[in-house]
Design a protein around this motif. Structure first.
Motif, PDB file in Angstrom:
ATOM      1  N   SER A   1     -15.147 107.025  19.255  1.00  0.00           N
ATOM      2  CA  SER A   1     -15.045 108.420  18.799  1.00  0.00           C
ATOM      3  C   SER A   1     -13.613 108.893  19.007  1.00  0.00           C
ATOM      4  CB  SER A   1     -16.016 109.319  19.581  1.00  0.00           C
ATOM      5  OG  SER A   1     -17.349 108.910  19.369  1.00  0.00           O
ATOM      6  N   PRO A   2     -12.726 108.668  18.032  1.00  0.00           N
ATOM      7  CA  PRO A   2     -11.331 109.080  18.183  1.00  0.00           C
ATOM      8  C   PRO A   2     -11.230 110.584  18.437  1.00  0.00           C
ATOM      9  CG  PRO A   2     -11.615 107.696  16.237  1.00  0.00           C
ATOM     10  CD  PRO A   2     -12.980 108.035  16.726  1.00  0.00           C
ATOM     11  N   ALA A   3     -10.354 110.962  19.358  1.00  0.00           N
ATOM     12  CA  ALA A   3     -10.180 112.382  19.705  1.00  0.00           C
ATOM     13  C   ALA A   3      -8.760 112.808  19.339  1.00  0.00           C
ATOM     14  CB  ALA A   3     -10.440 112.594  21.194  1.00  0.00           C
ATOM     15  N   PHE A   4      -8.639 113.656  18.335  1.00  0.00           N
ATOM     16  CA  PHE A   4      -7.353 114.198  17.923  1.00  0.00           C
ATOM     17  C   PHE A   4      -7.342 115.709  18.178  1.00  0.00           C
ATOM     18  CE2 PHE A   4      -8.028 110.609  14.848  1.00  0.00           C
ATOM     19  CZ  PHE A   4      -7.032 109.784  15.339  1.00  0.00           C
ATOM     20  N   ASP A   5      -6.159 116.267  18.298  1.00  0.00           N
ATOM     21  CA  ASP A   5      -5.995 117.711  18.434  1.00  0.00           C
ATOM     22  C   ASP A   5      -6.577 118.388  17.196  1.00  0.00           C
ATOM     23  OD1 ASP A   5      -5.182 120.338  18.620  1.00  0.00           O
ATOM     24  OD2 ASP A   5      -3.114 119.870  19.170  1.00  0.00           O
ATOM     25  N   GLU A   6      -7.610 119.204  17.384  1.00  0.00           N
ATOM     26  CA  GLU A   6      -8.311 119.782  16.246  1.00  0.00           C
ATOM     27  C   GLU A   6      -7.551 120.923  15.584  1.00  0.00           C
ATOM     28  OE1 GLU A   6     -12.270 120.829  17.314  1.00  0.00           O
ATOM     29  OE2 GLU A   6     -12.945 118.732  17.302  1.00  0.00           O
ATOM     30  N   SER A   7      -6.485 121.387  16.220  1.00  0.00           N
ATOM     31  CA  SER A   7      -5.748 122.531  15.667  1.00  0.00           C
ATOM     32  C   SER A   7      -4.657 122.115  14.689  1.00  0.00           C
ATOM     33  CB  SER A   7      -5.129 123.351  16.802  1.00  0.00           C
ATOM     34  OG  SER A   7      -4.111 122.609  17.469  1.00  0.00           O
ATOM     35  N   VAL A   8      -4.415 120.810  14.537  1.00  0.00           N
ATOM     36  CA  VAL A   8      -3.345 120.341  13.664  1.00  0.00           C
ATOM     37  C   VAL A   8      -3.926 119.601  12.478  1.00  0.00           C
ATOM     38  CG1 VAL A   8      -1.767 120.167  15.641  1.00  0.00           C
ATOM     39  CG2 VAL A   8      -3.050 118.146  14.900  1.00  0.00           C
ATOM     40  N   THR A   9      -3.069 119.286  11.518  1.00  0.00           N
ATOM     41  CA  THR A   9      -3.515 118.575  10.320  1.00  0.00           C
ATOM     42  C   THR A   9      -3.435 117.068  10.518  1.00  0.00           C
ATOM     43  OG1 THR A   9      -1.302 118.501   9.341  1.00  0.00           O
ATOM     44  CG2 THR A   9      -2.650 120.463   8.883  1.00  0.00           C
ATOM     45  N   GLY A  10      -4.076 116.346   9.596  1.00  0.00           N
ATOM     46  CA  GLY A  10      -3.992 114.897   9.629  1.00  0.00           C
ATOM     47  C   GLY A  10      -2.562 114.403   9.498  1.00  0.00           C
ATOM     48  N   ARG A  11      -1.771 115.069   8.655  1.00  0.00           N
ATOM     49  CA  ARG A  11      -0.370 114.679   8.492  1.00  0.00           C
ATOM     50  C   ARG A  11       0.393 114.810   9.796  1.00  0.00           C
ATOM     51  NH1 ARG A  11       2.618 111.296   6.212  1.00  0.00           N
ATOM     52  NH2 ARG A  11       1.768 111.800   4.145  1.00  0.00           N
ATOM     53  N   GLU A  12       0.140 115.859  10.536  1.00  0.00           N
ATOM     54  CA  GLU A  12       0.828 116.050  11.819  1.00  0.00           C
ATOM     55  C   GLU A  12       0.439 114.959  12.818  1.00  0.00           C
ATOM     56  OE1 GLU A  12       1.595 120.681  12.613  1.00  0.00           O
ATOM     57  OE2 GLU A  12      -0.454 120.267  11.923  1.00  0.00           O
ATOM     58  N   ILE A  13      -0.802 114.523  12.774  1.00  0.00           N
ATOM     59  CA  ILE A  13      -1.230 113.430  13.653  1.00  0.00           C
ATOM     60  C   ILE A  13      -0.483 112.151  13.305  1.00  0.00           C
ATOM     61  CG2 ILE A  13      -3.161 111.914  14.263  1.00  0.00           C
ATOM     62  CD1 ILE A  13      -3.370 114.618  15.583  1.00  0.00           C
ATOM     63  N   VAL A  14      -0.397 111.835  12.026  1.00  0.00           N
ATOM     64  CA  VAL A  14       0.307 110.627  11.590  1.00  0.00           C
ATOM     65  C   VAL A  14       1.776 110.698  11.998  1.00  0.00           C
ATOM     66  CG1 VAL A  14       1.063 109.295   9.580  1.00  0.00           C
ATOM     67  CG2 VAL A  14      -1.293 110.146   9.712  1.00  0.00           C
ATOM     68  N   ASP A  15       2.420 111.850  11.806  1.00  0.00           N
ATOM     69  CA  ASP A  15       3.839 112.001  12.168  1.00  0.00           C
ATOM     70  C   ASP A  15       4.035 111.841  13.675  1.00  0.00           C
ATOM     71  OD1 ASP A  15       4.409 112.412   9.524  1.00  0.00           O
ATOM     72  OD2 ASP A  15       4.550 114.600   9.681  1.00  0.00           O
ATOM     73  N   LEU A  16       3.099 112.368  14.468  1.00  0.00           N
ATOM     74  CA  LEU A  16       3.200 112.233  15.928  1.00  0.00           C
ATOM     75  C   LEU A  16       3.122 110.773  16.339  1.00  0.00           C
ATOM     76  CD1 LEU A  16       3.206 113.389  18.818  1.00  0.00           C
ATOM     77  CD2 LEU A  16       0.709 113.596  18.645  1.00  0.00           C
ATOM     78  N   HIS A  17       2.170 110.038  15.797  1.00  0.00           N
ATOM     79  CA  HIS A  17       2.028 108.626  16.134  1.00  0.00           C
ATOM     80  C   HIS A  17       3.243 107.824  15.664  1.00  0.00           C
ATOM     81  CE1 HIS A  17      -2.183 107.998  17.681  1.00  0.00           C
ATOM     82  NE2 HIS A  17      -2.239 109.265  17.325  1.00  0.00           N
ATOM     83  N   ALA A  18       3.813 108.219  14.563  1.00  0.00           N
ATOM     84  CA  ALA A  18       5.013 107.529  14.068  1.00  0.00           C
ATOM     85  C   ALA A  18       6.170 107.684  15.056  1.00  0.00           C
ATOM     86  CB  ALA A  18       5.402 108.084  12.701  1.00  0.00           C
ATOM     87  N   ARG A  19       6.303 108.876  15.634  1.00  0.00           N
ATOM     88  CA  ARG A  19       7.392 109.107  16.600  1.00  0.00           C
ATOM     89  C   ARG A  19       7.148 108.348  17.895  1.00  0.00           C
ATOM     90  NH1 ARG A  19       6.764 114.422  14.572  1.00  0.00           N
ATOM     91  NH2 ARG A  19       5.597 115.080  16.439  1.00  0.00           N
ATOM     92  N   ILE A  20       5.887 108.195  18.284  1.00  0.00           N
ATOM     93  CA  ILE A  20       5.566 107.559  19.568  1.00  0.00           C
ATOM     94  C   ILE A  20       5.669 106.044  19.493  1.00  0.00           C
ATOM     95  CG2 ILE A  20       3.708 107.137  21.236  1.00  0.00           C
ATOM     96  CD1 ILE A  20       2.714 109.980  20.664  1.00  0.00           C
ATOM     97  N   LYS A  21       5.116 105.451  18.434  1.00  0.00           N
ATOM     98  CA  LYS A  21       5.006 103.989  18.438  1.00  0.00           C
ATOM     99  C   LYS A  21       5.580 103.316  17.205  1.00  0.00           C
ATOM    100  CE  LYS A  21       0.181 104.335  16.822  1.00  0.00           C
ATOM    101  NZ  LYS A  21      -1.226 104.183  17.231  1.00  0.00           N
ATOM    102  N   GLY A  22       6.153 104.077  16.296  1.00  0.00           N
ATOM    103  CA  GLY A  22       6.745 103.476  15.111  1.00  0.00           C
ATOM    104  C   GLY A  22       5.820 103.571  13.908  1.00  0.00           C
TER     105      GLY A  22
END
Length: 365
Positions: free
Chosen positions: A86-107
């Motif tokens: 059950s993946p847990a993402f910040d519910e207040s942000v968009t899917g695009r923001e999640i992808v951008d965050l992961h890109a900054r953290i791990k490439g």
């Protein structure tokens, strides 16, 4: 070289022994299925591999790094993708923001390709995502940095059939590229389509590790058959027939034709024309009733059974009868455990600690 190695790993929470002396290896470039009922210990094993919990005993390595060596494990995690049940993402942000965050953290080597494949709705906020859309976004974040090892915990939950098929094709392509996949599942059909080998865990104990074809040969198929006319039970005297349940009903009632040993119109088959019930008549009825019962027990129009034998031999046996329906399906994984591995004491299928994950151990959340 093994991508994953476990040697005698246990996790004891005191009242709950979630994983008990588990040892196995996952080779580089294979898709390894980790199977078991809910609460068997699958998620606990995964959390130990990722360093999210510490084993009570034993050792484990991922990509050659000890999971208890924090510095070494951090280095290994740069090459690991992970999708929780059950993946847990910040519910207040968009899917695009999640992808951008992961890109900054791990490439980010592959996000655009993966977004096109899995199609999560990037412009929506996570709070508006369905369970399936959360899982699709999780797949993107698990693979976007092009990892060498991917650990997937029940990856297809919430996905529609088309997306499941797309995911299966993608995973086979990843294997062809040399990616190692560790896939936890309780769905036998999913494992059959994807995995090279499987490890079976039940009640926290590793039952077996074997090629997926060996498991399928032992688990068998569930067969359901319905015929227009009675079929003798002897037709199913085949090697590999288990748990046979039969019934005789409908237009195919075995008693609809002349009974064995009785000739229509003979005296004594029923009450006399005078309306007098003779002793011979009662005896005749009793005898014919027992014959009908015996005949019913020896024939059927509907049946269900588990079959581990040659399907072609089964079809040859029933080909002479007029069938109304015949289905052959994979046996549910739970039936595989009960048939071949026993029920054991305390099946562990429930959520023993109340945290909702079914794996037991309150700190394993």
């Amino acid at each position: 070289m093994a991508a994953i190695e476990l040697e005698g790993v246990s996790k004891d929470y005191g009242e709950v022994l979630a994983v008990d002396d588990v040892s196995f290896d996952v080779e580089e470039g294979e898709i390894f299925g980790y199977l078991g009922p809910n609460g068997a210990g699958k998620t606990t094993t995964i959390r130990a591999l990722l360093g999210l919990i510490s084993p009570t005993a034993g050792t484990a390595r991922v990509l050659g790094r000890e999971v208890t060596d924090e510095r070494a494990l951090i280095e290994a995690k740069r090459r690991i993708g992970y999708l929780p049940d059950s993946p847990a993402f910040d519910e207040s942000v968009t899917g695009r923001e999640i992808v951008d965050l992961h890109a900054r953290i791990k490439g980010d080597e592959r996000s655009e390709e993966l977004l096109e494949l899995f199609e999560p709705p990037l412009s929506r906020k996570i709070r508006d995502y369905s369970h399936g859309n959360v899982k699709k976004l999780g797949l993107v974040t698990a693979f976007m940095h092009d990892p060498d090892l991917v650990i997937l915990d029940e990856p297809t939950g919430g996905l529609d059939p088309l997306m499941k098929q797309r995911f299966a094709e993608f995973l086979r392509d990843e294997k062809a590229r040399g990616v190692t996949v560790f896939l936890s599942s309780h769905i036998l059909g999913e494992v059959r389509r994807l995995c090279d080998r499987v490890g079976i865990i039940r009640n926290g104990r590793l039952v077996t590790v074997e090629p997926v074809e060996a498991l399928l040969d032992r688990s068998g198929k569930v067969v359901r058959l319905r015929a227009a006319e009675p079929i003798p039970r002897s037709a199913l005297d085949l090697e590999g027939v288990y748990d046979l349940e039969t019934s005789l009903s409908g237009g195919g009632d075995a008693s609809s034709g002349p009974r064995s040993g009785a000739e229509p119109g003979r005296a004594g088959d029923g009450p006399s024309d005078s309306g007098v019930t003779t002793e011979a008549t009662v005896e005749g009825e009793r005898r014919s009733g027992s014959e009908t019962t015996a005949e019913s027990a020896a024939a059927f129009t509907e049946c269900t059974f588990t079959f581990t034998g040659d399907v072609n031999a089964l079809l040859e046996r029933v080909r002479e009868y007029r069938l109304l329906d015949l289905t052959i399906e994979e046996a549910p994984l739970e039936d595989v455990f009960l048939r071949f591995y026993g029920e054991g004491d305390g099946d562990g299928d429930g959520d023993s600690d109340g945290d909702g994950d079914g794996d037991g151990g309150g700190t394993d959340a």
